[in-house]
Design a protein around this motif. Structure first.
Motif, PDB file in Angstrom:
ATOM      1  N   ASN A  52       4.788  -5.413  -6.565  1.00 23.92           N
ATOM      2  CA  ASN A  52       5.155  -4.040  -6.512  1.00 23.92           C
ATOM      3  C   ASN A  52       3.844  -3.273  -7.194  1.00 23.92           C
ATOM      4  OD1 ASN A  52       7.397  -3.857  -5.078  1.00 23.92           O
ATOM      5  ND2 ASN A  52       8.660  -3.866  -6.825  1.00 23.92           N
ATOM      6  N   GLY A  53       3.435  -3.508  -8.317  1.00 28.43           N
ATOM      7  CA  GLY A  53       2.170  -3.216  -9.119  1.00 28.43           C
ATOM      8  C   GLY A  53       1.067  -3.166  -8.223  1.00 28.43           C
ATOM      9  N   LEU A  54       0.724  -4.168  -7.395  1.00 28.12           N
ATOM     10  CA  LEU A  54      -0.432  -4.283  -6.558  1.00 28.12           C
ATOM     11  C   LEU A  54      -0.415  -3.446  -5.299  1.00 28.12           C
ATOM     12  CD1 LEU A  54      -0.834  -8.237  -6.709  1.00 28.12           C
ATOM     13  CD2 LEU A  54      -2.165  -6.614  -7.586  1.00 28.12           C
ATOM     14  N   ILE A  55       1.006  -3.262  -4.862  1.00 26.09           N
ATOM     15  CA  ILE A  55       0.978  -2.410  -3.486  1.00 26.09           C
ATOM     16  C   ILE A  55       1.131  -1.081  -3.944  1.00 26.09           C
ATOM     17  CG2 ILE A  55       2.351  -2.137  -1.725  1.00 26.09           C
ATOM     18  CD1 ILE A  55       2.805  -5.038  -1.355  1.00 26.09           C
ATOM     19  N   PHE A  56       1.772  -0.908  -4.939  1.00 26.93           N
ATOM     20  CA  PHE A  56       2.030   0.556  -5.004  1.00 26.93           C
ATOM     21  C   PHE A  56       1.378   1.234  -6.391  1.00 26.93           C
ATOM     22  CE2 PHE A  56       5.793  -0.963  -2.977  1.00 26.93           C
ATOM     23  CZ  PHE A  56       5.764  -0.498  -1.817  1.00 26.93           C
ATOM     24  N   VAL A  82      -2.100  -2.844   5.422  1.00 23.01           N
ATOM     25  CA  VAL A  82      -1.878  -3.555   6.844  1.00 23.01           C
ATOM     26  C   VAL A  82      -0.931  -4.809   6.479  1.00 23.01           C
ATOM     27  CG1 VAL A  82      -3.471  -4.613   8.541  1.00 23.01           C
ATOM     28  CG2 VAL A  82      -4.090  -2.601   7.363  1.00 23.01           C
ATOM     29  N   PHE A  83      -0.353  -5.338   7.310  1.00 21.74           N
ATOM     30  CA  PHE A  83       0.334  -6.574   7.581  1.00 21.74           C
ATOM     31  C   PHE A  83      -0.125  -7.149   8.813  1.00 21.74           C
ATOM     32  CE2 PHE A  83       3.520  -3.630   5.572  1.00 21.74           C
ATOM     33  CZ  PHE A  83       3.867  -4.259   4.654  1.00 21.74           C
ATOM     34  N   GLU A  84      -0.723  -8.474   8.577  1.00 27.92           N
ATOM     35  CA  GLU A  84      -1.219  -9.358   9.575  1.00 27.92           C
ATOM     36  C   GLU A  84       0.117 -10.426   9.753  1.00 27.92           C
ATOM     37  OE1 GLU A  84      -5.061 -12.324  10.539  1.00 27.92           O
ATOM     38  OE2 GLU A  84      -4.722 -11.235   8.573  1.00 27.92           O
ATOM     39  N   VAL A 139      -4.483  -3.707   1.032  1.00 21.88           N
ATOM     40  CA  VAL A 139      -4.271  -2.633   0.645  1.00 21.88           C
ATOM     41  C   VAL A 139      -5.550  -2.050   0.320  1.00 21.88           C
ATOM     42  CG1 VAL A 139      -1.944  -2.791  -0.390  1.00 21.88           C
ATOM     43  CG2 VAL A 139      -3.854  -3.343  -1.833  1.00 21.88           C
ATOM     44  N   ARG A 140      -5.822  -0.830   0.296  1.00 18.79           N
ATOM     45  CA  ARG A 140      -7.240   0.062   0.265  1.00 18.79           C
ATOM     46  C   ARG A 140      -6.886   0.441  -1.071  1.00 18.79           C
ATOM     47  NH1 ARG A 140      -9.298   3.828   4.428  1.00 18.79           N
ATOM     48  NH2 ARG A 140      -7.573   5.133   3.754  1.00 18.79           N
ATOM     49  N   ASN A 141      -8.156   0.470  -2.010  1.00 19.10           N
ATOM     50  CA  ASN A 141      -8.157   1.332  -3.346  1.00 19.10           C
ATOM     51  C   ASN A 141      -8.704   2.780  -2.930  1.00 19.10           C
ATOM     52  OD1 ASN A 141      -9.971   2.458  -5.539  1.00 19.10           O
ATOM     53  ND2 ASN A 141      -9.228   0.591  -6.583  1.00 19.10           N
ATOM     54  N   ARG A 142      -7.951   3.558  -3.303  1.00 20.84           N
ATOM     55  CA  ARG A 142      -8.227   4.925  -3.107  1.00 20.84           C
ATOM     56  C   ARG A 142      -9.505   5.417  -3.485  1.00 20.84           C
ATOM     57  NH1 ARG A 142      -3.730   8.946  -4.975  1.00 20.84           N
ATOM     58  NH2 ARG A 142      -2.839   6.826  -5.323  1.00 20.84           N
ATOM     59  N   ARG A 143      -9.946   5.029  -4.681  1.00 21.28           N
ATOM     60  CA  ARG A 143     -11.265   5.530  -5.347  1.00 21.28           C
ATOM     61  C   ARG A 143     -12.509   4.748  -4.701  1.00 21.28           C
ATOM     62  NH1 ARG A 143     -10.588   4.782 -11.428  1.00 21.28           N
ATOM     63  NH2 ARG A 143      -9.069   2.988 -10.586  1.00 21.28           N
ATOM     64  N   THR A 144     -12.368   3.454  -4.398  1.00 26.27           N
ATOM     65  CA  THR A 144     -13.384   2.803  -4.110  1.00 26.27           C
ATOM     66  C   THR A 144     -13.492   2.359  -2.662  1.00 26.27           C
ATOM     67  OG1 THR A 144     -12.386   0.585  -4.381  1.00 26.27           O
ATOM     68  CG2 THR A 144     -13.590   1.401  -6.254  1.00 26.27           C
ATOM     69  N   SER A 145     -12.233   2.771  -1.863  1.00 28.15           N
ATOM     70  CA  SER A 145     -12.176   2.239  -0.542  1.00 28.15           C
ATOM     71  C   SER A 145     -12.363   0.513  -0.362  1.00 28.15           C
ATOM     72  CB  SER A 145     -13.195   2.979   0.374  1.00 28.15           C
ATOM     73  OG  SER A 145     -12.862   4.351   0.327  1.00 28.15           O
ATOM     74  N   GLU A 146     -12.099   0.030  -1.364  1.00 31.69           N
ATOM     75  CA  GLU A 146     -12.207  -1.570  -1.297  1.00 31.69           C
ATOM     76  C   GLU A 146     -10.855  -2.153  -0.819  1.00 31.69           C
ATOM     77  OE1 GLU A 146     -12.893  -5.393  -4.297  1.00 31.69           O
ATOM     78  OE2 GLU A 146     -12.432  -3.350  -5.186  1.00 31.69           O
ATOM     79  N   ILE A 147     -10.860  -3.022   0.039  1.00 32.52           N
ATOM     80  CA  ILE A 147      -9.767  -3.692   0.847  1.00 32.52           C
ATOM     81  C   ILE A 147      -9.434  -4.876   0.224  1.00 32.52           C
ATOM     82  CG2 ILE A 147      -8.964  -4.483   2.687  1.00 32.52           C
ATOM     83  CD1 ILE A 147     -10.463  -2.401   4.396  1.00 32.52           C
ATOM     84  N   ILE A 206      -4.642 -12.240  -4.269  1.00 30.53           N
ATOM     85  CA  ILE A 206      -4.351 -11.848  -5.645  1.00 30.53           C
ATOM     86  C   ILE A 206      -3.143 -12.548  -6.254  1.00 30.53           C
ATOM     87  CG2 ILE A 206      -3.767 -10.054  -7.218  1.00 30.53           C
ATOM     88  CD1 ILE A 206      -5.542  -7.998  -5.119  1.00 30.53           C
ATOM     89  N   MET A 207      -2.162 -12.477  -5.342  1.00 29.79           N
ATOM     90  CA  MET A 207      -0.998 -13.429  -6.169  1.00 29.79           C
ATOM     91  C   MET A 207      -1.364 -14.820  -6.249  1.00 29.79           C
ATOM     92  SD  MET A 207       1.589 -11.384  -6.423  1.00 29.79           S
ATOM     93  CE  MET A 207       3.023 -12.342  -6.316  1.00 29.79           C
TER      94      MET A 207
END
Length: 88
Positions: A29-33, A42-44, A60-68, A74-75
């Motif tokens: 949840n911390g990673l996604i939200f 995006v779910f593949e 997921v995309r980072n709001r500040r950096t637009s990094e996906i 990560i998990m």
């Protein structure tokens, strides 16, 4: 839209009521939200299980950096690596 239960592809987290389940859920949840996520998820689809769970890779995309970022990767880095002998 139909509600479906998802399983992260190539990630092994404890099932509901197993030891460590709440911690794994909090990590996910911390990673996604997180405050940095802009809600772009995006779910593949990778397949499905007999139980009906959809097997997915999540990005997921980072709001500040637009990094996906790939949540599955990560998990795994956090130690949720599947035991190849375990049958899902």
């Amino acid at each position: 839209m139909t509600n479906r239960t998802l399983r992260l592809a190539d990630v092994d987290v404890p099932e509901v009521d197993e030891t460590g389940e709440k911690r794994a859920k909090n990590v996910l949840n911390g990673l996604i939200f997180s405050n940095n996520s802009d809600g772009w998820i995006v779910f593949e689809e990778k397949g499905s299980e007999i139980s009906g769970k959809l097997i997915v890779t999540v990005y997921v995309r980072n709001r500040r950096t637009s990094e996906i970022k790939c949540i599955n990767e990560i998990m795994r880095e956090k130690g949720y690596i599947p035991d190849r002998n375990k049958r899902f």
